[in-house]
Scaffold this motif. Structure first.
Motif, PDB file in Angstrom:
ATOM      1  N   MET A 333       0.829  -1.200   0.000  1.00  0.00           N
ATOM      2  CA  MET A 333       0.000   0.000   0.000  1.00  0.00           C
ATOM      3  C   MET A 333       0.870   1.258   0.000  1.00  0.00           C
ATOM      4  O   MET A 333       0.616   2.202  -0.756  1.00  0.00           O
ATOM      5  N   ASN A 337       0.865   3.858  -3.136  1.00  0.00           N
ATOM      6  CA  ASN A 337       0.353   5.211  -2.940  1.00  0.00           C
ATOM      7  C   ASN A 337       1.452   6.270  -2.963  1.00  0.00           C
ATOM      8  O   ASN A 337       1.144   7.449  -2.927  1.00  0.00           O
ATOM      9  N   PHE A 339       3.907   9.097  -3.585  1.00  0.00           N
ATOM     10  CA  PHE A 339       3.776  10.151  -4.579  1.00  0.00           C
ATOM     11  C   PHE A 339       5.017  11.046  -4.659  1.00  0.00           C
ATOM     12  O   PHE A 339       5.533  11.301  -5.740  1.00  0.00           O
ATOM     13  N   THR A 355       0.807   6.960  -9.723  1.00  0.00           N
ATOM     14  CA  THR A 355       0.563   8.226  -9.019  1.00  0.00           C
ATOM     15  C   THR A 355       1.182   9.391  -9.780  1.00  0.00           C
ATOM     16  O   THR A 355       0.587  10.462  -9.890  1.00  0.00           O
ATOM     17  N   ALA A 378      -6.215   4.565  -9.981  1.00  0.00           N
ATOM     18  CA  ALA A 378      -5.213   4.408  -8.929  1.00  0.00           C
ATOM     19  C   ALA A 378      -5.823   3.839  -7.659  1.00  0.00           C
ATOM     20  O   ALA A 378      -5.151   3.142  -6.902  1.00  0.00           O
TER      21      ALA A 378
END
Lengths: 404, 415
Positions: A333, A337, A339, A355, A378
């Motif tokens: 995760m 995620n 970025f 991302t 996403a």
């Protein structure tokens, strides 16, 4: 105070407050569902709420309350005093639906909040029970609304066209007649914006991150949990310290180093750096779990002639499969995620992670629905993983302290 | 016979165990040192450097070779042209040399430029120092013989090799305090610090309080409890980029649904620019922070709540405690430990947060926190040194928090 704690005062007040909650909810829900104008009104809420509140004390039948609430809401709305007022262009059907929703939403909870309480003095227990039930009901409505609305807007916006959005930003009705054309934004993202390749890049970068993280952190966690050496306490503390270092502070020198060495704009550079951001968390989570395993099993293995590494491989790891699953999901995760690093280190559109690709869509030249479609792309994989393996995921989140 | 005494010091077994432990830890220590510790130390170095984004490309001599005159037959004249320039506009490059291998059959006719020398088919030039922004052409007249056409290759295939060394800002001994001057200059720093603290404190406390409320809601058995718990975790699990852009879309001043809703409800006449005006932007950013991180506090508080023994509540019931009294005198004291740990951890992480604000407002409209300022200074203003200086300030403040944190958390967690 005591004199005010009577059913005849408490019930209408709770009723009015609850009606305000319900009227707002129904108005927002109807607006989002139909795109027409609905708004909550004070006068109607006070009238219906006070009435239903008092009625809930006297009438034990929940259906009577719901029916009464619905009829009252419908008639008052037609008379112009409704709890939910409607703008122009809302037909009788819309009013009826709003009234039924108001009736159910008001009658049923008010029944469970107030039923069986006396009209006269309430004891402290009864009074607090009523307040707590009101707060509970409010809580469910509030939290569900704040979580659902953004995700609803995200998905629905991605299915709209630019003109429809500008014409009425509230109108989220989907024209099912359009068929596959509904998913035009998605098709264009995959065809023209290379989202297929971003999806694949994100996927294998995340999987590699998980593998490397486990490879590094399992031995480390075992050492911290089981072996005795000087500096063990200091080490397990500094793990926590490491993961308080803000990423942006580290990202700047890394950007410089990568620029000089040419690792910027390479997937290799990303894969080199992602695991290091997750190893400390993973080590911390795993050592906690390893400590909880009975060491007798391992001692038995050692007695039977296994080496330490064999013990880890043949005894500890099979025993800690659930923990490994949690850690893997959690690390996946984080990597999925992530970025900031992807944003700073990748400029070449052919090497973007998902991302980074979505960030690219945030420009005035790309329509909003594409941005939202990117956001959905996403979000969906990680949500599917989360919902499918919620037990592991929740445990991972809890054990991973409060990394954010 | 001597009395049995316990062994002193570390025996061979203990030493072997320690060796194994360090061996197992080595990969972790190595990678963390390379990616976290080393950059942290270099940030101090960089913060004292007058370095700009453009300086990351070190000054280097650049040369381009071309054959002019299109020789068609043996005996034709041609010109070999070298174009040499300094890639930097500020730095002198010293010791610039050029070496190039000529194809066969090419013979020198005219003069060689100054400092050049031809041995066989090998050209070697020494240009000494070249000035910043230097750009010049050197032409050499040549005659092309039959051997060249027999060879048949492209003369521009053999790249000339240039060398030269220049001062690199990153590694030289040039230090300055200018970066720190710049960031502490004027009232800007203090306003940034104020925004950071407001964001951190309200964001942390808000997420804790909302999380506590949510945990109280779900701390009972009912059908659909699992579903709701999963649902309430959504904001945290979804990628920050997706939810941040959703908020931006939702609260857009012209085409946002929230504004449209407010207009329809009669709360406002025109669109509100939620992320574009002070102090609303800061409030929105704090709300986003609370929205995104309440699931985390709720998860922790719920776990703690469910581990509280039921007996206590039964005893309290016997004593006639009311629901609020039970919450105030039983649950809250039991939760105090986890609440304070959560507060400290979340405080530090909120302080470190960059992505959320960067995606929502980009640090405009009075939402620039310290972390966003690092990015602004380094990339928007292109002054890497100043960005590093802000990073050093952040690091110093974190060190302070950490000392406090460890004093406290060691007691709480028994670490």
């Amino acid at each position: 105070m005591t004199s005010l704690r009577q059913g005849r005062f408490v019930a209408p007040i709770i009723g009015i407050l609850w009606l305000l909650v319900i009227a707002t909810t129904v108005a927002v829900a109807m607006s989002f569902a139909t795109g027409a104008a609905f708004r909550p009104a004070l006068a109607g809420s006070v009238l219906i709420g006070a009435g239903l509140g008092v009625a809930a004390l006297a009438v034990g039948n929940v259906w009577a309350l719901i029916g009464g609430g619905t009829v009252a809401a419908f008639l008052l709305t037609l008379a112009g005093f409704g709890a939910v007022q409607v703008g122009e262009g809302v037909g009788l059907g819309g009013i009826l639906l709003a009234s039924v929703l108001t009736g159910i939403g008001a009658g049923w909870p008010l029944h469970s909040m107030l039923d069986g309480h006396p009209v006269g003095d309430l004891t402290r227990h009864e009074f607090e029970e009523v307040v707590i039930r009101f707060l509970t009901g409010f809580g469910y409505v509030f939290f569900t609304a704040i979580v659902v609305i953004p995700f609803y807007v995200m998905v629905m916006t991605s299915l709209k066209s630019q003109q429809a959005l500008l014409a009425n930003p509230l109108d989220f009705t989907v024209d099912l007649g359009a068929g596959w054309d509904l998913f035009r934004s998605y098709r264009e993202l995959f065809q023209d914006f290379h989202f297929g390749s971003y999806l694949w890049t994100s996927f294998y970068v995340s999987v590699l991150t998980v593998l490397i993280t486990l490879l590094f952190s399992v031995p480390g966690a075992y050492a911290v949990a089981r072996l005795r050496f000087t500096g063990r306490a200091a080490f397990s503390r500094s793990i926590l310290l490491i993961y308080m270092v803000p990423m942006i502070v580290v990202a700047l020198p890394i950007y410089i180093a990568y620029s000089v060495t040419g690792l910027r704009n390479t997937i290799l550079g990303i894969v080199l750096i992602y695991p290091v951001t997750t190893i400390p968390v993973s080590l911390y989570m795993l050592q906690g779990y390893f400590r909880g395993l009975p060491s007798e099993v391992e001692d038995a293995g050692l007695m039977d002639g296994l080496s330490r590494l064999q013990v880890i491989w043949k005894i500890t790891l099979p025993l800690s499969l659930p923990a490994l699953a949690s850690v893997s999901l959690y690390v996946f995760m984080i990597a999925w995620n992530e970025f900031l690093l992807a944003f700073m280190l990748l400029d070449d559109p052919s090497k973007f992670t998902l991302t980074r690709g979505v960030a690219m869509l945030n420009s005035s030249e790309v329509p909003r629905q594409h941005l939202m479609a990117g956001a959905v792309i996403a979000t969906v994989p990680i949500m599917v993983l989360f919902l499918g393996l919620e037990k592991f995921m929740t445990r991972g989140l809890t054990a991973g302290s409060v990394k954010g | 016979m001597t009395a049995a005494v316990p062994p002193k010091g570390t025996g061979p077994l203990a030493r072997r165990e320690a060796r194994l432990a360090w061996g197992l830890l080595f990969p972790t220590i190595f990678s963390v040192a390379a990616v976290i510790i080393l950059p942290l130390m270099s940030i101090f170095w960089i913060s004292f450097k007058p370095i700009e984004l453009a300086d990351l490309r070190p000054p280097a001599p650049v040369v381009r070779e071309s054959l002019r005159g299109r020789p068609a037959a043996a005996g034709d004249m041609a010109e070999v042209e070298y174009r040499l320039r300094n890639s930097s506009q500020q730095e002198v490059i010293s010791g610039v040399t050029l070496s190039d291998a000529w194809p066969p059959g090419v013979t020198l006719v005219g003069d060689l430029p100054e400092g050049c020398d031809l041995t066989g088919q090998k050209l070697f030039c020494d240009f000494g120092d070249i000035d910043p922004g230097f750009s010049d052409r050197f032409r050499v007249e040549v005659q092309v013989g039959q051997a060249f056409f027999d060879w048949g290759g492209d003369p521009e295939d053999s790249e000339p090799v240039v060398t030269g060394s220049a001062q690199n800002v990153l590694t030289n001994a040039d230090f300055t305090l200018e970066n720190f001057h710049r960031i502490f200059d004027g009232g800007e720093f203090w306003s940034v610090l104020g925004v950071t603290l407001a964001y951190t404190i309200f964001g942390t406390i808000g997420a804790l309080v909302v999380g506590l409320f949510a945990a109280m809601l779900l701390n009972r058995e009912f059908r659909g409890q699992g579903v709701l718990r999963g649902l309430y975790l959504f904001p945290y699990v979804a990628p920050v980029i997706a939810v941040a852009f959703t908020w931006v879309t939702l609260f857009d001043p012209t085409s946002g649904s929230a504004n449209e809703l407010f207009v329809r409800m009669g709360l406002t006449d025109t669109g509100i620019n939620f992320f574009g005006q002070r102090p609303l932007a800061l409030i929105m950013v704090i709300l986003f922070e609370i929205w995104r991180y309440f699931p985390l506090s709720f998860l922790f508080i719920l776990a703690r709540l469910q581990s509280i023994d039921d007996d206590m509540y039964e005893a309290a019931d016997m004593d006639g405690a009311s629901p609020f009294q039970k919450f105030w005198y039983l649950s809250l004291p039991m939760l105090l430990g986890i609440l304070s740990v959560l507060f400290l951890l979340r405080f530090i992480w909120t302080f470190n947060k960059f992505d959320d604000i960067f995606l929502l407002t980009g640090g405009s409209a009075g939402t620039r926190t310290l972390t966003v300022n690092v990015y602004e200074q380094a990339f928007a203003v292109s002054n890497i040194g100043a960005g590093a200086a802000v990073a050093v300030v952040i690091f110093g403040m974190l060190l302070l928090f950490s000392i406090f944190f460890f004093k406290f958390i060691s007691r709480e967690e028994g670490l």
